[in-house]
Design an enzyme around this catalytic site. Structure first.
Site, PDB file in Angstrom:
ATOM      1  N   TYR A 171       0.679  12.741  14.504  1.00 52.71           N
ATOM      2  CA  TYR A 171       1.354  11.811  13.587  1.00 52.71           C
ATOM      3  C   TYR A 171       2.102  10.744  14.393  1.00 52.71           C
ATOM      4  O   TYR A 171       1.981   9.543  14.124  1.00 52.71           O
ATOM      5  CB  TYR A 171       2.317  12.596  12.700  1.00 52.71           C
ATOM      6  CG  TYR A 171       3.150  11.749  11.771  1.00 52.71           C
ATOM      7  CD1 TYR A 171       2.563  11.020  10.741  1.00 52.71           C
ATOM      8  CD2 TYR A 171       4.540  11.680  11.917  1.00 52.71           C
ATOM      9  CE1 TYR A 171       3.338  10.248   9.889  1.00 52.71           C
ATOM     10  CE2 TYR A 171       5.316  10.913  11.059  1.00 52.71           C
ATOM     11  CZ  TYR A 171       4.709  10.195  10.055  1.00 52.71           C
ATOM     12  OH  TYR A 171       5.468   9.424   9.206  1.00 52.71           O
ATOM     13  N   ILE A 173       8.724   5.521  -0.298  1.00 55.99           N
ATOM     14  CA  ILE A 173       9.196   4.277   0.327  1.00 55.99           C
ATOM     15  C   ILE A 173       8.453   3.063  -0.236  1.00 55.99           C
ATOM     16  O   ILE A 173       9.053   2.001  -0.473  1.00 55.99           O
ATOM     17  CB  ILE A 173       9.011   4.378   1.864  1.00 55.99           C
ATOM     18  CG1 ILE A 173       9.996   5.420   2.441  1.00 55.99           C
ATOM     19  CG2 ILE A 173       9.192   3.020   2.535  1.00 55.99           C
ATOM     20  CD1 ILE A 173       9.722   5.817   3.897  1.00 55.99           C
ATOM     21  N   GLY A 174       7.151   3.216  -0.476  1.00 54.96           N
ATOM     22  CA  GLY A 174       6.370   2.101  -1.014  1.00 54.96           C
ATOM     23  C   GLY A 174       6.826   1.724  -2.415  1.00 54.96           C
ATOM     24  O   GLY A 174       6.991   0.536  -2.731  1.00 54.96           O
ATOM     25  N   SER A 192       4.548   5.647  -4.596  1.00 61.09           N
ATOM     26  CA  SER A 192       5.386   6.811  -4.277  1.00 61.09           C
ATOM     27  C   SER A 192       6.401   6.443  -3.182  1.00 61.09           C
ATOM     28  O   SER A 192       6.168   5.528  -2.389  1.00 61.09           O
ATOM     29  CB  SER A 192       4.463   7.939  -3.772  1.00 61.09           C
ATOM     30  OG  SER A 192       5.193   9.108  -3.494  1.00 61.09           O
ATOM     31  N   THR A 249       0.863  -1.189   0.000  1.00 58.40           N
ATOM     32  CA  THR A 249       0.000   0.000   0.000  1.00 58.40           C
ATOM     33  C   THR A 249       0.901   1.242   0.000  1.00 58.40           C
ATOM     34  O   THR A 249       1.980   1.252   0.597  1.00 58.40           O
ATOM     35  CB  THR A 249      -0.982   0.022   1.198  1.00 58.40           C
ATOM     36  OG1 THR A 249      -0.272   0.247   2.409  1.00 58.40           O
ATOM     37  CG2 THR A 249      -1.793  -1.256   1.284  1.00 58.40           C
ATOM     38  N   GLY A 250       0.455   2.267  -0.719  1.00 61.77           N
ATOM     39  CA  GLY A 250       1.331   3.417  -0.929  1.00 61.77           C
ATOM     40  C   GLY A 250       2.485   3.044  -1.848  1.00 61.77           C
ATOM     41  O   GLY A 250       3.554   3.662  -1.804  1.00 61.77           O
ATOM     42  N   GLY A 251       2.253   2.048  -2.713  1.00 64.10           N
ATOM     43  CA  GLY A 251       3.320   1.555  -3.597  1.00 64.10           C
ATOM     44  C   GLY A 251       3.550   2.435  -4.813  1.00 64.10           C
ATOM     45  O   GLY A 251       4.391   2.131  -5.658  1.00 64.10           O
TER      46      GLY A 251
END
Ligand code: NAD
Length: 251
Positions: A149, A17-18, A15, A11-13
């Site tokens: 956060y 780090i993903g 951008s 997930t978040g792949g």
């Protein structure tokens, strides 16, 4: 490392780090499905990752979007070997300036989104698989502006450690990576002018032992290792990838 025949969700792949982690997995021969909020960058990431990747756009804080994602995974007919639960947003904002809307958004994406991603993925995961969460090294460091956060990311460590015990009977390992200051597009998405955030990140980088900001692939290589069978004796831990922060150095 050989990951031929393995299948991972990131997930978040699309951008930062993903994307670096998805690239590391594909380079080792794995197939990946990436999930991110923005259709255009999902398509661009799939174009970069190549034939062993598929992408889907959606919002992890909306269960109907997660249901759509896992319906696609199920349709592929392949069980997941691992998931990288990485989608998240940051906020470098003082407690006085954090609104209820920001609270709901950050907790909704960083915690709720991560929780339901795992809950819905589990029936489609192989026994003996691996789950990796992205927290942050920053929640340990007393950073002004990180209250919400940091809390959302500290919660992931509790979730990760508890699941490590709960999923042990299925031989599913569960770990967390906690990056320090890593150069990614998140720097422009913290609620501050981008140049101000960049300056803060650079100053954190200069205060860690390695003496610089990290890059996304330096996290991605650890994620790939934790998702692989080579990490077969590692579960229930939080691993910092932060260039060796001195406690309090980031403040
Ligand atoms: P990024 O902004 O480049 O990537 C964030 C990713 O999360 C994007 O792919 C985006 O599509 C996805 N995302 C955000 N909200 C989403 C939603 N509602 N639904 C689906 N996807 C969503 O930033 P990054 O630095 O690569 O961040 C990745 C993770 O690493 C985040 O969880 C972040 O909190 C964490 N992190 C980053 C750093 C750093 O210094 N870059 C440090 C510690 C932790």
């Amino acid at each position: 490392m050989k990951l031929n025949g393995k299948f991972f969700l990131v997930t978040g792949g699309n951008s930062g780090i993903g994307l670096a982690s998805a690239r590391a997995l594909v380079e080792a021969g794995a197939k990946v499905v990436i999930f991110g909020r923005d259709q255009q960058t999902v398509e661009a990431a799939v174009a970069v990752l190549g034939d062993n990747s598929v992408g889907l756009a959606g919002d992890v804080s909306r269960n109907e979007d997660l249901d759509r994602l896992f319906a696609e995974v199920e349709k592929s007919g392949q069980k997941l070997d691992g998931i990288f639960v990485n989608a998240g947003i940051g906020a470098l904002v003082s407690i006085a300036n954090l609104s209820e809307t920001m609270f709901d958004s950050i907790i909704g994406i960083n915690l709720r989104g991560a929780f339901f991603t795992v809950q819905k993925a589990l029936p489609l995961m192989k026994d003996g698989g691996s789950i990796v969460f992205t927290s942050t090294a920053g929640w340990h460091q007393g950073i002004p502006g990180y209250s919400l956060y940091g809390a959302s990311k500290a919660a992931l460590v509790g979730l990760s450690n508890s699941l490590a015990g709960e999923l042990a009977p299925r031989r599913i390992r569960v770990n967390t990576v906690s990056p320090g200051a890593i150069e990614t597009p998140i720097i422009g998405r913290l609620g501050l002018p981008a140049d101000q955030s960049q300056e803060i990140f650079n100053s954190w980088g200069s205060k860690c032992m390695v003496g610089r900001v990290g890059n996304a692939s330096e996290v991605g290589l650890l994620v790939r290792f934790l998702l692989s069978d080579e990490a077969s004796y590692i579960t229930g831990v939080e691993i910092p990838v932060d260039g060796g922060y001195l406690l309090g150095a980031a403040a």
